[in-house]
Design a protein around this motif. Sequence first.
Motif, PDB file in Angstrom:
ATOM      1  N   ASN A  84      32.516  38.071  31.113  1.00 21.19           N
ATOM      2  CA  ASN A  84      31.777  39.191  31.677  1.00 21.19           C
ATOM      3  C   ASN A  84      30.597  38.709  32.517  1.00 21.19           C
ATOM      4  O   ASN A  84      30.334  39.230  33.611  1.00 21.19           O
ATOM      5  CB  ASN A  84      31.305  40.105  30.552  1.00 21.19           C
ATOM      6  N   HIS A 133      31.149  51.525  36.875  1.00 22.50           N
ATOM      7  CA  HIS A 133      30.568  50.197  37.096  1.00 22.50           C
ATOM      8  C   HIS A 133      31.592  49.144  36.665  1.00 22.50           C
ATOM      9  O   HIS A 133      31.492  48.536  35.598  1.00 22.50           O
ATOM     10  CB  HIS A 133      29.265  50.056  36.312  1.00 22.50           C
ATOM     11  N   PHE A 134      32.545  48.946  37.530  1.00 21.08           N
ATOM     12  CA  PHE A 134      33.722  48.146  37.189  1.00 21.08           C
ATOM     13  C   PHE A 134      34.210  47.412  38.428  1.00 21.08           C
ATOM     14  O   PHE A 134      34.199  47.969  39.534  1.00 21.08           O
ATOM     15  CB  PHE A 134      34.813  49.076  36.648  1.00 21.08           C
ATOM     16  N   TRP A 137      32.471  47.897  42.627  1.00 23.13           N
ATOM     17  CA  TRP A 137      32.452  49.292  43.078  1.00 23.13           C
ATOM     18  C   TRP A 137      31.792  49.443  44.443  1.00 23.13           C
ATOM     19  O   TRP A 137      32.081  50.377  45.169  1.00 23.13           O
ATOM     20  CB  TRP A 137      31.762  50.171  42.038  1.00 23.13           C
ATOM     21  N   THR A 242      39.374  52.364  41.648  1.00 23.44           N
ATOM     22  CA  THR A 242      38.877  51.175  40.951  1.00 23.44           C
ATOM     23  C   THR A 242      39.136  49.939  41.807  1.00 23.44           C
ATOM     24  O   THR A 242      40.012  49.943  42.672  1.00 23.44           O
ATOM     25  CB  THR A 242      39.555  51.003  39.585  1.00 23.44           C
ATOM     26  N   PRO A 244      39.172  46.083  40.678  1.00 23.55           N
ATOM     27  CA  PRO A 244      39.052  44.819  39.957  1.00 23.55           C
ATOM     28  C   PRO A 244      39.415  43.622  40.844  1.00 23.55           C
ATOM     29  O   PRO A 244      40.115  43.784  41.849  1.00 23.55           O
ATOM     30  CB  PRO A 244      40.063  44.978  38.820  1.00 23.55           C
ATOM     31  N   GLU A 281      38.657  54.494  31.363  1.00 18.78           N
ATOM     32  CA  GLU A 281      38.759  53.626  30.180  1.00 18.78           C
ATOM     33  C   GLU A 281      40.065  52.830  30.194  1.00 18.78           C
ATOM     34  O   GLU A 281      40.089  51.644  29.834  1.00 18.78           O
ATOM     35  CB  GLU A 281      38.672  54.474  28.917  1.00 18.78           C
ATOM     36  N   ILE A 284      39.718  49.876  32.490  1.00 21.63           N
ATOM     37  CA  ILE A 284      38.765  48.907  31.931  1.00 21.63           C
ATOM     38  C   ILE A 284      39.451  48.056  30.861  1.00 21.63           C
ATOM     39  O   ILE A 284      39.210  46.848  30.763  1.00 21.63           O
ATOM     40  CB  ILE A 284      37.532  49.625  31.335  1.00 21.63           C
ATOM     41  N   GLN A 290      35.482  42.801  33.391  1.00 18.81           N
ATOM     42  CA  GLN A 290      34.937  43.230  34.674  1.00 18.81           C
ATOM     43  C   GLN A 290      34.205  44.572  34.603  1.00 18.81           C
ATOM     44  O   GLN A 290      34.021  45.233  35.617  1.00 18.81           O
ATOM     45  CB  GLN A 290      36.057  43.297  35.725  1.00 18.81           C
ATOM     46  N   TYR A 291      33.766  44.940  33.415  1.00 18.58           N
ATOM     47  CA  TYR A 291      32.982  46.163  33.271  1.00 18.58           C
ATOM     48  C   TYR A 291      31.527  45.813  33.009  1.00 18.58           C
ATOM     49  O   TYR A 291      31.212  44.773  32.421  1.00 18.58           O
ATOM     50  CB  TYR A 291      33.526  47.032  32.130  1.00 18.58           C
ATOM     51  N   TRP A 293      29.028  45.869  30.943  1.00 17.53           N
ATOM     52  CA  TRP A 293      28.666  46.072  29.546  1.00 17.53           C
ATOM     53  C   TRP A 293      27.173  45.906  29.303  1.00 17.53           C
ATOM     54  O   TRP A 293      26.688  46.164  28.191  1.00 17.53           O
ATOM     55  CB  TRP A 293      29.448  45.095  28.656  1.00 17.53           C
TER      56      TRP A 293
END
Length: 310
Positions: A84, A133-134, A137, A242, A244, A281, A284, A290-291, A293
């Motif tokens: 992360n 927030h992934f 963005w 999204t 990623p 979710e 994610i 890649q979130y 956290w």
Amino acid sequence: MKKSTRNINQSSQKFRHRLEFKIFNYLKHWCEGASDKQIEKGAILLDFLLYFGLRICRKIVSINLKIAFPKLNKKERKIIERLNYKWFARFCMDILKMNAWKGHTLEKAICKNLELLDNALKENKGVLLVSGHFGNWEIIPPTLAELGYSITMYVGKQTNPLTNELQNFSRSNFGIETIDRGKMATLQMGRALAANKIIAMLIDQNDNNSDLFVNFFGKLASSSKGTAAFHLLRKSPIVLVTSPIVRGHYEISFKRIHFELSGEQKKDLQIISQKITFELEKIIKEYPEQYFWMHRRWKARPPEDSKPIY
């Protein structure tokens, strides 16, 4: 005569803002001229600084991962935690570099299912383009703008007005309009949707002022009512997007979200907000490293689960 405590605090805050702005601006200029190899080395250095040096938000990340993935053991969650920070360091470097990608964003990002966005626009009600927030963005609006789409971002103001202005200026370089949260935001968003524009917004922030809570990774989390309210008011399509990192590129994907509504406003606000959160979710879970956290996502608590998380 001595300055009041308030004046001292304001003076210190302004100094901190100016210092942050100078550092941010310097790094931004360096990144824009840096090679991909230099950016990669910078991300490695930033990762070590954030994780081992400053230990930024490590406790928050640990708490959040334990909530989201209770079935994983401590070692498995620690692997996600380290990945992360590596992702976040890469994200930060790419944000600083992004101005240099102008005219070349499609070399960094690949769009999938773009026809879903086109079909939503054909309804001529504007589009509520939601994300979290992934991944990256911030690359989504510039990429769409360079493909010819009219994009308006609904953004929250940063605590530092100088860096906030610089970030919005960078967005404007790509032809992106921004709407700040405030009294005029509802009117501005309504006009944008009436003009069949795309409004991009993030839907996964903690909202201390909202009494609406959604299930997020099995734990109630606060949710803003804005997206759901605009959908009910204007019937504007909601599309989840999204981005990623997949095999070295940002993979921008779209998903149209449909709802089975009851006709009762309060209940429908809940239904819409929950469905969006559930779809976010799911993606994610595919790329949990890649979130963001580091965010206190479960800070606000509902009456039925009032125990503080952090």
